[in-house]
Design a protein around this motif. Sequence first.
Motif, short mmCIF file in Angstrom:
data_model
loop_
_atom_site.label_atom_id
_atom_site.label_comp_id
_atom_site.label_asym_id
_atom_site.label_seq_id
_atom_site.Cartn_x
_atom_site.Cartn_y
_atom_site.Cartn_z
N GLU A 305 -33.53 -15.70 -23.63
CA GLU A 305 -33.84 -16.63 -22.55
C GLU A 305 -34.46 -15.90 -21.37
O GLU A 305 -35.42 -16.39 -20.75
N LYS A 306 -33.93 -14.71 -21.02
CA LYS A 306 -34.52 -13.90 -19.95
C LYS A 306 -35.96 -13.53 -20.28
O LYS A 306 -36.85 -13.57 -19.42
N THR A 307 -36.19 -13.17 -21.54
CA THR A 307 -37.51 -12.74 -21.98
C THR A 307 -38.50 -13.89 -21.93
O THR A 307 -39.64 -13.73 -21.47
N VAL A 308 -38.09 -15.05 -22.41
CA VAL A 308 -38.96 -16.23 -22.38
C VAL A 308 -39.34 -16.56 -20.94
O VAL A 308 -40.52 -16.80 -20.63
N ALA A 309 -38.36 -16.55 -20.05
CA ALA A 309 -38.63 -16.87 -18.64
C ALA A 309 -39.63 -15.88 -18.03
O ALA A 309 -40.55 -16.28 -17.31
N TRP A 310 -39.45 -14.59 -18.33
CA TRP A 310 -40.35 -13.57 -17.77
C TRP A 310 -41.78 -13.78 -18.27
O TRP A 310 -42.73 -13.74 -17.49
N HIS A 311 -41.94 -14.01 -19.56
CA HIS A 311 -43.28 -14.15 -20.12
C HIS A 311 -43.95 -15.46 -19.70
O HIS A 311 -45.17 -15.49 -19.50
N ILE A 312 -43.19 -16.52 -19.56
CA ILE A 312 -43.77 -17.78 -19.08
C ILE A 312 -44.37 -17.56 -17.70
O ILE A 312 -45.50 -17.98 -17.40
N ASN A 313 -43.64 -16.87 -16.85
CA ASN A 313 -44.14 -16.59 -15.50
C ASN A 313 -45.41 -15.74 -15.54
O ASN A 313 -46.35 -15.96 -14.78
N LYS A 314 -45.46 -14.80 -16.49
CA LYS A 314 -46.63 -13.94 -16.62
C LYS A 314 -47.83 -14.70 -17.16
O LYS A 314 -48.98 -14.50 -16.72
N PHE A 315 -47.59 -15.55 -18.17
CA PHE A 315 -48.69 -16.19 -18.89
C PHE A 315 -49.28 -17.40 -18.18
O PHE A 315 -50.34 -17.87 -18.56
N LYS A 316 -48.60 -17.95 -17.22
CA LYS A 316 -49.12 -19.15 -16.55
C LYS A 316 -50.52 -18.88 -16.01
O LYS A 316 -50.75 -17.96 -15.25
N GLY A 317 -51.46 -19.69 -16.48
CA GLY A 317 -52.83 -19.56 -16.02
C GLY A 317 -53.65 -18.49 -16.72
O GLY A 317 -54.84 -18.32 -16.43
N SER A 318 -53.03 -17.74 -17.67
CA SER A 318 -53.79 -16.70 -18.38
C SER A 318 -54.39 -17.27 -19.66
O SER A 318 -54.10 -18.37 -20.08
N SER A 319 -55.27 -16.49 -20.27
CA SER A 319 -55.90 -16.90 -21.52
C SER A 319 -56.06 -15.71 -22.43
O SER A 319 -56.22 -14.58 -21.97
N LEU A 320 -56.00 -15.95 -23.72
CA LEU A 320 -56.16 -14.86 -24.70
C LEU A 320 -57.61 -14.49 -24.82
O LEU A 320 -58.49 -15.32 -24.66
#
Length: 320
Positions: A305-320
């Motif tokens: 859950e900690k990991t998911v929360a961290w990555h969601i915050n990082k990925f918001k607005g990003s693109s592959l």
Amino acid sequence: MNKSILVTGGAGFIGLNFVYYILKNTPYNVTIIDSLTYASNPAEILQLKPNSRIKFVKGNIINNEDLKKIMNQNYKAIIHFAAESHVDKSIQSAEDFIQTNIVGTYRLIQLLQDGYAEKMIHISTDEVYGTLNKNESAFTEKTPISPNNPYSATKASSDLLVRSYFETFGLPLITTRCSNNFGPFQNKEKFIPTVIYCALHNKKIPVYGDGMQIRDWLFVEDHCTAISSVLERGIPGEVYNIGGGNEKTNIEVVRNILSVMGKSESLIEYVEDRKGHDRRYAINSSKLQKELGWKQMDPFNTSLEKTVAWHINKFKGSSL
């Protein structure tokens, strides 16, 4: 007491987490050497640079000229994280893996041999042991090395170099072998960040083969506490396994992440299996626990859950 340590690959996933752990929990000063590849975190290094306990050197550990930049002092220890680690890329071309994982390790052993550090901890992987059948016992430190892909073959080679220099020269070398890590700062090419990214953007989540490959998942912060234990109390010449004790199939992990994120399992897409895909890893950490007193902090679901929360915050607005 020597209060300086050298961390190779300190801008990468596990190395960066370890640097933050050391700064928070110990008095050590840290010199980082990292070539800042695609898998590094340069923005975090910029934030760390003003810290008086940090010295950062951009350099490649296979390059002797770069290594000279860190040879102006002696270190309590070299903590050697720097490695090429993505299996798929090693299958496409093993050249960078051979150079960084084997030659780079040799260069650092030379630094140790020349007296620039009191000891060296070589960070390796459970993949050097090969694969397990469903009912086989977990890997121990006595399990024979039997790598099945170019990445793990180069890590096994570096492990053997480390062993040979302990046996031949008595150098203070220690090897750790960890199971699959997850947590903050992991590159988006890796399994768990890829799943989170795809789910966040409602993209199909690629799952190799039948998704029943089993991995033993280790939260990166637990890995850092284990390495710290080895740094302080580990015995030269020894190997220490570091496992999460969390055996999960790949598809189970995907479903767990989707559940945490409130996303539909219809996003799952099975794709052709990877070449040389090991079926199961499981690692026995009892030696580390009994001899050095290490234990994990949180259960898998809490760390996920900690990991998911961290990555969601990082990925918001990003693109592959």
